[in-house]
Scaffold this active site. Sequence first.
Site, PDB file in Angstrom:
ATOM      1  CD  GLU A   1       2.633  -2.651  -4.574  1.00  0.00           C
ATOM      2  OE1 GLU A   1       2.559  -1.727  -5.410  1.00  0.00           O
ATOM      3  OE2 GLU A   1       1.696  -3.436  -4.322  1.00  0.00           O
TER       4      GLU A   1
ATOM      5  CE  LYS B   1      -0.890 -10.064  -4.362  1.00  0.00           C
ATOM      6  NZ  LYS B   1      -1.455  -8.985  -3.507  1.00  0.00           N
TER       7      LYS B   1
ATOM      8  CB  SER C   1      -4.350 -16.385  -2.058  1.00  0.00           C
ATOM      9  OG  SER C   1      -3.276 -16.638  -1.181  1.00  0.00           O
TER      10      SER C   1
END
Lengths: 281, 413
Positions: free
Chosen positions: B114, B92, B385
């Site tokens: 969010e 991210k 990830s």
Amino acid sequence: MTGRRFAEIRAQGRGALVGYLPVGYPDVPISLAAMRALTGEGDAPGVDLVEIGMPYSDPVMDGATIQKAGTRALQRGVRTADVFAAVGAVAATGTPAVVMIYWNLVERYGADAFARDLKNAGGAGLITPDLTPDEAQEWFEASDAHGLDRIFLVSPSSTDDRLARTVSSCRGWVYATSLMGVTGTRTQTSSLAPALVRRIRTLDPEAMVGVGLGVSNGAQAREVAEFADAVIVGSALLNPLLTADDAGRPEDLSGLRTVVADLAAGVRSGTSLASQGLSGS
Amino acid sequence: MPAVSLPDATGHFDRFGGKFVPEALYAALQQLEEAFVAANADPAFKTELDELLADYTGRPSPVTEARRFSEHAGGATILLKREDLNHTGSHKINNVLGQALLTRRMGKTRVIAETGAGQHGVATATAAALFGLECRVYMGKVDTERQALNVARMRLLGAEVIAVDSGTQTLKDAMNDAMRDWVASVDNTHYLIGSVAGPHPFPMIVREFQRVISTEARAQVLARYGRLPDAVAACVGGGSNALGIFADFIPDTEVGLYGFEAGGEGVDTGRHAATISAGEVGVLHGMRTFVLQNADGQTSESHSISAGLDYPGVGPEHAWLAKTGRASYEPITDSEAMDAFRLLTETEGIMPAIESAHAVAGALKLGRRLTEQGVEKPLILVNLSGRGDKDVDTAIEWFHVDTHGDSSTGAAQ
């Protein structure tokens, strides 16, 4: 259609009142009764146009009040097709009705089928909070085919280019969101709204403009009616229904009637600036 | 960054994508697109971003060959792209740093975001701390409970965390509330969307900021193995890590692209988040894409053990890749993901995020399948990830891990 109605009311020297309520809250039958109450009963004046909201799972344009009612209505089983029953109930009173609906519900129903059923039920048009002219090709075709008003939103942040395009894409009237925010009552009317209405009128002197977001009471409605053709009120009408529902008296429309009377008196108490140019005609 | 061919000028991937948003947001989307295009053409922007990615995030992330784990993959060799080793623990941060730089270029002082699992929220709160931006993160109330550690991290980083109690109280409702905030605050606020989802230009911008994953991985695999992988695998919720690792491989048509969605308790139970496998085309959160929805078009509730995949929509480029057949999407159940979580942890000493465990589970299946299809020693690149620290509570519950006794293994089946 609805635009001509606003023009007639303006010629009477006042602003029009548009009242929003969602179908299916507190349940479908009571919501229809509430909408009839909006239109005024007996000699009591009511709204000039009913805006029938269709509850949606993801209403990004709506504040807490409308979300809460919409969530409950969905939990209690409201379906898209109930909108047409509501339109029919309002149309039977002689007051016109438009529907406010998020686009996925229309797309799912089929844009042309939705337009056809709305027209057959006696509806006048559609307000699309999350559909702008950019993505509206299908809706242009369906609304043309069935002769419906299409009311797009404009915002204080709209650029001149977008404003021009949106105003020319509207039929009936233009929905001007008076502030940067979502639906809900506010203690003061927006200072951004008069300038936005002026920008629209500069682009198209004939455009009918309704101003919504944040209007809570008759005094505010009067203020907005001074510069706009119509005043749109939603959350303030819904609040008494939520109060009655929470008190275990969902069928009690007395609080709603009080708010309607105050708003209807509000738009009748001012001197519409818009009407002054017409007063001699 | 390579030339961007899709989306088209109006933000569409063929019929998918677009901008289905209130008019109030159009000006901000336009401003963002212009800022992104200008930044992309500005060598100083690229230099600053590359320095941040190297010196702050720790890029490039390595590719690890998972030797012991691969023994369970039917003859395939599983390679892990280690986004779990990034600062803040997931991919991210790649996108967040890029958008934080854009925020500053636009002269905005506040970011909102969010978050589902909290990884994007933590990354955003981190960048806000680094850049001195005000930060508010919207998180579904249900998710704040199952990802309490990340809530604490965000608050320690100085962010305000709002527990969203409307609707289903998960990621989609957090996104609704973030959009409502943005409608009212757009003058000084950037909405830092964390996935390749939402209205144009977000799907394009987030893909481009995550592209670094595949740019690095493609070169790393080529350098070490002298060839491209046979398959690339990633988990798909909104789909940002998947597009990150797919992006540079999309033109390599000999490389299979596989997205693994959250199958929850099983697609046939109705309790899942397998949007492409089981959804239908619709409009949600500003984009036309696959949506889990009922007969009326009301969004259905999604279910997944992984908060980060618990989303009833998917990025529009994935919808397009699925429709064109360039990428394949399959569901992985909660239980398959948790089995893979445990297997990777025990065989490699790498504890994946439960999101990433869906990709790991998918790679196991894929390895066996490719071998059965006659592919010799298939090479499968998996995007790992994120790391699993945040998921330890979920794992304790799922595996009934003994946290109090003196068992030497600490686990009971």
